[in-house]
Design a protein around this motif. Sequence first.
Motif, PDB file in Angstrom:
ATOM      1  N   GLN A 159       5.660 -12.545 -23.976  1.00 53.96           N
ATOM      2  CA  GLN A 159       7.014 -11.978 -23.788  1.00 53.96           C
ATOM      3  C   GLN A 159       7.995 -12.453 -24.621  1.00 53.96           C
ATOM      4  O   GLN A 159       7.988 -13.377 -25.271  1.00 53.96           O
ATOM      5  N   PRO A 160       9.205 -11.769 -24.694  1.00 54.80           N
ATOM      6  CA  PRO A 160      10.401 -12.349 -25.543  1.00 54.80           C
ATOM      7  C   PRO A 160      10.890 -13.650 -25.139  1.00 54.80           C
ATOM      8  O   PRO A 160      10.922 -13.736 -23.806  1.00 54.80           O
ATOM      9  N   GLN A 161      11.095 -14.789 -25.600  1.00 50.43           N
ATOM     10  CA  GLN A 161      11.805 -16.082 -25.406  1.00 50.43           C
ATOM     11  C   GLN A 161      12.430 -16.707 -26.825  1.00 50.43           C
ATOM     12  O   GLN A 161      12.077 -16.376 -27.518  1.00 50.43           O
ATOM     13  N   LEU A 162      13.096 -17.695 -25.990  1.00 52.56           N
ATOM     14  CA  LEU A 162      13.492 -18.794 -26.987  1.00 52.56           C
ATOM     15  C   LEU A 162      13.187 -20.167 -26.507  1.00 52.56           C
ATOM     16  O   LEU A 162      13.329 -20.747 -25.123  1.00 52.56           O
ATOM     17  N   ARG A 163      12.125 -20.861 -27.392  1.00 51.93           N
ATOM     18  CA  ARG A 163      11.523 -22.028 -26.939  1.00 51.93           C
ATOM     19  C   ARG A 163      11.825 -23.312 -27.449  1.00 51.93           C
ATOM     20  O   ARG A 163      12.047 -23.256 -28.944  1.00 51.93           O
ATOM     21  N   TYR A 164      12.182 -24.344 -27.017  1.00 49.76           N
ATOM     22  CA  TYR A 164      12.098 -25.583 -27.761  1.00 49.76           C
ATOM     23  C   TYR A 164      10.963 -26.495 -27.538  1.00 49.76           C
ATOM     24  O   TYR A 164      10.750 -26.786 -26.326  1.00 49.76           O
ATOM     25  N   THR A 165      10.454 -27.072 -28.481  1.00 51.24           N
ATOM     26  CA  THR A 165       9.243 -28.038 -28.105  1.00 51.24           C
ATOM     27  C   THR A 165       9.500 -29.456 -28.863  1.00 51.24           C
ATOM     28  O   THR A 165       9.828 -29.346 -30.212  1.00 51.24           O
ATOM     29  N   ALA A 166       9.410 -30.331 -28.120  1.00 52.40           N
ATOM     30  CA  ALA A 166       9.290 -31.740 -28.327  1.00 52.40           C
ATOM     31  C   ALA A 166       8.382 -32.600 -28.017  1.00 52.40           C
ATOM     32  O   ALA A 166       8.046 -32.825 -26.882  1.00 52.40           O
ATOM     33  N   GLY A 167       6.995 -32.780 -29.055  1.00 51.48           N
ATOM     34  CA  GLY A 167       6.067 -33.478 -28.722  1.00 51.48           C
ATOM     35  C   GLY A 167       5.027 -32.721 -27.614  1.00 51.48           C
ATOM     36  O   GLY A 167       4.988 -31.224 -27.971  1.00 51.48           O
ATOM     37  N   ASP A 175      12.271 -13.392 -21.027  1.00 54.87           N
ATOM     38  CA  ASP A 175      12.700 -12.001 -20.577  1.00 54.87           C
ATOM     39  C   ASP A 175      12.533 -12.119 -18.941  1.00 54.87           C
ATOM     40  O   ASP A 175      11.003 -12.258 -18.683  1.00 54.87           O
ATOM     41  N   PRO A 176      13.387 -11.734 -18.114  1.00 53.27           N
ATOM     42  CA  PRO A 176      12.987 -11.802 -16.854  1.00 53.27           C
ATOM     43  C   PRO A 176      12.178 -10.459 -16.298  1.00 53.27           C
ATOM     44  O   PRO A 176      11.816 -10.543 -15.235  1.00 53.27           O
ATOM     45  N   ASP A 177      12.219  -9.626 -17.209  1.00 54.91           N
ATOM     46  CA  ASP A 177      11.605  -8.083 -16.528  1.00 54.91           C
ATOM     47  C   ASP A 177      10.336  -7.988 -17.126  1.00 54.91           C
ATOM     48  O   ASP A 177       9.584  -6.744 -16.570  1.00 54.91           O
ATOM     49  N   THR A 178       9.662  -8.602 -18.136  1.00 57.26           N
ATOM     50  CA  THR A 178       8.751  -8.288 -19.060  1.00 57.26           C
ATOM     51  C   THR A 178       7.277  -8.535 -18.102  1.00 57.26           C
ATOM     52  O   THR A 178       6.422  -7.912 -17.823  1.00 57.26           O
ATOM     53  N   LEU A 179       7.216  -9.772 -17.753  1.00 54.04           N
ATOM     54  CA  LEU A 179       5.778 -10.538 -17.416  1.00 54.04           C
ATOM     55  C   LEU A 179       6.070 -10.649 -15.861  1.00 54.04           C
ATOM     56  O   LEU A 179       5.237 -10.289 -15.020  1.00 54.04           O
ATOM     57  N   GLY A 180       6.968 -11.173 -15.320  1.00 55.32           N
ATOM     58  CA  GLY A 180       7.104 -11.841 -13.989  1.00 55.32           C
ATOM     59  C   GLY A 180       7.542 -10.456 -13.130  1.00 55.32           C
ATOM     60  O   GLY A 180       7.259 -10.585 -11.751  1.00 55.32           O
ATOM     61  N   GLY A 181       8.031  -9.523 -13.633  1.00 51.19           N
ATOM     62  CA  GLY A 181       8.430  -8.179 -12.954  1.00 51.19           C
ATOM     63  C   GLY A 181       9.688  -8.338 -12.113  1.00 51.19           C
ATOM     64  O   GLY A 181       9.932  -9.599 -12.100  1.00 51.19           O
ATOM     65  N   SER A 182      10.057  -7.333 -11.828  1.00 53.53           N
ATOM     66  CA  SER A 182      11.444  -7.437 -10.950  1.00 53.53           C
ATOM     67  C   SER A 182      11.250  -6.534  -9.779  1.00 53.53           C
ATOM     68  O   SER A 182      10.301  -5.837  -9.507  1.00 53.53           O
ATOM     69  N   GLU A 183      12.151  -6.539  -8.834  1.00 53.62           N
ATOM     70  CA  GLU A 183      12.072  -6.282  -7.415  1.00 53.62           C
ATOM     71  C   GLU A 183      12.217  -4.670  -7.588  1.00 53.62           C
ATOM     72  O   GLU A 183      11.826  -4.137  -6.601  1.00 53.62           O
ATOM     73  N   ASP A 184      12.266  -4.070  -8.491  1.00 48.83           N
ATOM     74  CA  ASP A 184      12.253  -2.444  -8.699  1.00 48.83           C
ATOM     75  C   ASP A 184      10.979  -2.070  -8.788  1.00 48.83           C
ATOM     76  O   ASP A 184      10.654  -0.770  -8.807  1.00 48.83           O
ATOM     77  N   ALA A 185      10.046  -2.838  -9.164  1.00 48.89           N
ATOM     78  CA  ALA A 185       8.817  -2.384  -9.462  1.00 48.89           C
ATOM     79  C   ALA A 185       7.964  -1.917  -8.056  1.00 48.89           C
ATOM     80  O   ALA A 185       7.438  -0.969  -8.238  1.00 48.89           O
ATOM     81  N   ASP A 186       8.360  -2.581  -7.006  1.00 48.69           N
ATOM     82  CA  ASP A 186       7.687  -1.966  -5.675  1.00 48.69           C
ATOM     83  C   ASP A 186       8.295  -2.771  -4.555  1.00 48.69           C
ATOM     84  O   ASP A 186       8.056  -3.917  -4.279  1.00 48.69           O
ATOM     85  N   LEU A 187       9.351  -1.872  -4.317  1.00 41.76           N
ATOM     86  CA  LEU A 187      10.210  -2.556  -3.043  1.00 41.76           C
ATOM     87  C   LEU A 187       9.890  -2.122  -1.630  1.00 41.76           C
ATOM     88  O   LEU A 187      10.323  -2.471  -0.761  1.00 41.76           O
ATOM     89  N   GLY A 188       8.725  -1.747  -1.625  1.00 42.09           N
ATOM     90  CA  GLY A 188       7.754  -1.613  -0.219  1.00 42.09           C
ATOM     91  C   GLY A 188       8.320  -0.456   0.428  1.00 42.09           C
ATOM     92  O   GLY A 188       8.431  -0.353   1.696  1.00 42.09           O
ATOM     93  N   THR A 189       9.058   0.406   0.057  1.00 42.05           N
ATOM     94  CA  THR A 189       9.672   1.707   0.877  1.00 42.05           C
ATOM     95  C   THR A 189       9.719   2.967  -0.168  1.00 42.05           C
ATOM     96  O   THR A 189      10.227   2.967  -1.352  1.00 42.05           O
ATOM     97  N   THR A 190       9.144   4.256   0.475  1.00 38.91           N
ATOM     98  CA  THR A 190       9.495   5.393  -0.320  1.00 38.91           C
ATOM     99  C   THR A 190      10.975   5.913  -0.447  1.00 38.91           C
ATOM    100  O   THR A 190      11.243   6.695  -1.443  1.00 38.91           O
ATOM    101  N   GLU A 191      11.661   5.047   0.507  1.00 36.24           N
ATOM    102  CA  GLU A 191      12.963   5.524   0.169  1.00 36.24           C
ATOM    103  C   GLU A 191      13.985   4.671  -0.874  1.00 36.24           C
ATOM    104  O   GLU A 191      15.249   4.960  -1.043  1.00 36.24           O
ATOM    105  N   LYS A 192      13.343   3.760  -1.507  1.00 36.14           N
ATOM    106  CA  LYS A 192      14.303   2.813  -2.516  1.00 36.14           C
ATOM    107  C   LYS A 192      14.846   3.762  -3.674  1.00 36.14           C
ATOM    108  O   LYS A 192      14.139   4.682  -4.091  1.00 36.14           O
TER     109      LYS A 192
END
Length: 387
Positions: A159-167, A175-192
């Motif tokens: 996923q998109p990122q900015l990373r720093y590596t030292a040793g 990116d918060p929505d690509t891999l981890g998923g967001s709460e809009d993916a399935d909020l557990g109700t058909t009324e959402k």
Amino acid sequence: MTIQKRVKHAALFSASALALAVASASHAVDFEVGDTKASVYGYAKLDIIYDVDADMGDLITHSKIALDGEESQDGHFNMHAYQSRIGFQTTTPVSGSDLVTRIEGDFYGKNNNFRLRHAYGSWDGILAGQTWTNFYGFVAGTPTIDFRGPPGVANQARQPQLRYTAGNFSMSIEDPDTLGGSEDADLGTTEKPDDIAKSQLPDVTARYTETSGPFKYSASAVLRQLEYDAEGSTNTPPANVDDDSAFGWGMALEAALDVSEALTLRAGVTHGDGLGGYMNVSPQTSPAYLDTTTGDLETLESTGGTIGASLKAGPGAINASYNVATVDLDDEEIDGNDTFETAYLNYIWSPAERISYGIETSWASRETKGGDDGDAVRIQGMVMYSF
């Protein structure tokens, strides 16, 4: 699990121990342009699949496993070449450090079109672009032919990122929505409503990897903010729904031990709350759901683990692993799958340079919150030609 099922699984994997299967070496076509070293690399791979039970798709898809008592069409044959990939990498010395760029893709995109896997540059410890999430350490994963990979480990996705590596230490914002998923993916109700979830902050990860003689380990963590806001929604929010936020987190520990030149043991555990898709093949990829009765955003706790071994044999290696991923739904207001399991046994070998063959038997199962379960068996072979 019933005694009958345990006997079935034991017999399956005893028979599979006779099967053969393989790992591909890394190859590339290299050339130089001025100070820049460039490589074109990739492979063509054919997957040959037979599902003894339900059709689980091009990759093992646990949600397609029929539950016990459900009618199911058994016996499915499939072949595809979607994992075939091509990549391009450059290395250029710049101000005392190498500038590395990489672009790579395969054919697992929508409708099996070309899909971007990697696109990043790295210089002086700073990486920017899309590549493997920093949450995964590449230590506990036992090789599989199934491209989905084992449940329960940290997700080995990109996923998109900015990373720093030292040793041996690295940290990133991702990116918060690509891999981890967001709460809009399935909020557990058909009324959402479909547009009330939002991401205000990036996910933050940190990882440390170390090698000490035959022992290698990795420890990583991820922190997340999950939020929804009904203001400005194009839909009419359910009663009591206004706005709320929750804190998500996860940890992963991985280890591998070279017992001898021939035998390697691996193990890993992943745990978190609001972890979502950061755990590979999670039964619930959404990190949280909206309780429309209280208007609260409720995070989902998940735990997974893997144990595996690789034994060199002839021109290749025998690989075996057991993997499990669970999401705690006991006190939650949503239903669905809460446990995925997969066991793999394969032999992967290389009869000649740039050529790999493999055969694999796998057993996969799923269990729902209500206790219903089902399992399926897959036999898969591969032929891979690298360049």
